[in-house]
Design an enzyme around this catalytic site. Structure first.
Site, short mmCIF file in Angstrom:
data_model
loop_
_atom_site.label_atom_id
_atom_site.label_comp_id
_atom_site.label_asym_id
_atom_site.label_seq_id
_atom_site.Cartn_x
_atom_site.Cartn_y
_atom_site.Cartn_z
N SER A 37 0.83 -1.21 0.00
CA SER A 37 0.00 0.00 0.00
C SER A 37 0.86 1.25 0.00
O SER A 37 0.57 2.24 -0.70
CB SER A 37 -0.93 -0.03 1.21
OG SER A 37 -1.75 1.11 1.24
N LYS A 83 1.03 3.96 -3.14
CA LYS A 83 0.72 5.38 -2.92
C LYS A 83 1.88 6.25 -3.38
O LYS A 83 1.66 7.33 -3.95
CB LYS A 83 0.40 5.62 -1.45
CG LYS A 83 -0.18 7.00 -1.20
CD LYS A 83 -0.97 7.07 0.08
CE LYS A 83 -1.69 8.40 0.21
NZ LYS A 83 -2.48 8.51 1.45
N LYS A 119 -18.34 16.15 2.03
CA LYS A 119 -17.99 16.00 0.62
C LYS A 119 -19.28 15.98 -0.20
O LYS A 119 -20.35 15.69 0.33
CB LYS A 119 -17.20 14.71 0.41
CG LYS A 119 -15.78 14.76 0.98
CD LYS A 119 -15.00 13.51 0.61
CE LYS A 119 -13.57 13.57 1.13
NZ LYS A 119 -12.79 12.39 0.73
N HIS A 121 -11.00 14.56 10.09
CA HIS A 121 -9.66 14.01 9.93
C HIS A 121 -8.65 14.91 10.63
O HIS A 121 -8.69 16.14 10.48
CB HIS A 121 -9.29 13.92 8.45
CG HIS A 121 -10.13 12.96 7.67
ND1 HIS A 121 -9.81 12.54 6.41
CD2 HIS A 121 -11.29 12.31 7.98
CE1 HIS A 121 -10.73 11.69 5.96
NE2 HIS A 121 -11.64 11.55 6.90
N GLU A 161 -2.44 9.65 11.59
CA GLU A 161 -3.72 10.15 11.09
C GLU A 161 -4.85 9.58 11.92
O GLU A 161 -4.92 8.36 12.14
CB GLU A 161 -3.92 9.77 9.62
CG GLU A 161 -5.22 10.33 9.06
CD GLU A 161 -5.55 9.82 7.66
OE1 GLU A 161 -5.73 10.66 6.78
OE2 GLU A 161 -5.63 8.60 7.48
N HIS A 189 -18.64 2.58 0.46
CA HIS A 189 -17.45 1.89 -0.04
C HIS A 189 -17.81 0.53 -0.63
O HIS A 189 -17.35 0.16 -1.71
CB HIS A 189 -16.43 1.71 1.09
CG HIS A 189 -15.15 1.09 0.64
ND1 HIS A 189 -14.15 1.82 0.04
CD2 HIS A 189 -14.71 -0.19 0.67
CE1 HIS A 189 -13.15 1.02 -0.27
NE2 HIS A 189 -13.46 -0.20 0.09
#
Length: 198
Positions: free
Chosen positions: A52, A56, A115, A123, A142, A158
């Protein structure tokens, strides 16, 4: 990045993540005067897998190595905190801001400004001090704060929208925006009942 480089990279991030988890657990039973009203429903955490991280970095047109990962990525260590109500999220984030040894690197409030598809969450990236024999360095963690209803919405969105489903995309976006608004209203109603009980 070799496996050995990956494990060397993530070691301090694991330490930083564990420190934040401890802070959150303490805040959970000290945020409110009544211990029966704890703000946290559940907490999950993860360290990004090697694949991952490399993927990224490639998307950022960077080399998939440990140094670029450390320089460019702020979500190698991640925590998701599921609260009961929005006010719980506000309390917890305010408490974290007041902890003088943590540095708030970045905040995005998708609760006040969701959003376009209806996604709501808070966040926060905090810099956590990790001490060594010869010094100290900050590592980012995070933290995503959601209520139960926000997390339910995100999981469903999702599951449905990230799969190839035979649905009209614009129709689905409109539907999920409506579902987000319905869940928000339900949550606020439950919060009123919770306050009247308290």
């Amino acid at each position: 990045m070799t496996d050995e480089q990956y494990y060397t990279l993530i070691h301090p991030y694991k330490d930083a993540l564990n420190l934040v988890l401890t802070r959150l657990k303490i805040l959970n039973h000290t945020t409110y005067t009544d211990e029966n009203f704890q703000p946290v429903h559940s907490i999950t955490d993860r360290i990004k897998e090697k694949d991952s991280i490399e993927n990224k970095l490639r998307k950022k047109h960077a080399s998939p190595g440990a140094q670029d990962a450390k320089t460019l990525l702020q979500d190698i260590a991640g925590i998701r905190v599921i609260c009961f109500f929005e006010k719980d999220i506000r309390h917890l984030t305010e408490c974290l801001r007041k902890q003088s040894d943590l540095i708030v690197i970045k905040e995005k409030d998708y609760i006040s400004s969701p959003k376009p598809n209806g996604y709501r969450s808070y966040h926060m990236i905090v810099g956590v001090p990790i001490y060594y024999m010869n010094g100290m360095e900050y590592y980012p963690v995070e933290i995503q704060f959601r209520t139960i209803s926000m997390d339910f919405w995100a999981a469903m969105e999702h599951r449905i929208c990230y799969k190839n489903q035979p649905f009209n995309e614009m129709e689905m976006r409109s539907a999920f925006l409506q579902y987000s608004e319905i869940l928000e209203k339900m949550e606020k109603s439950f919060e009123v009942y919770s306050e009247s009980e308290g």
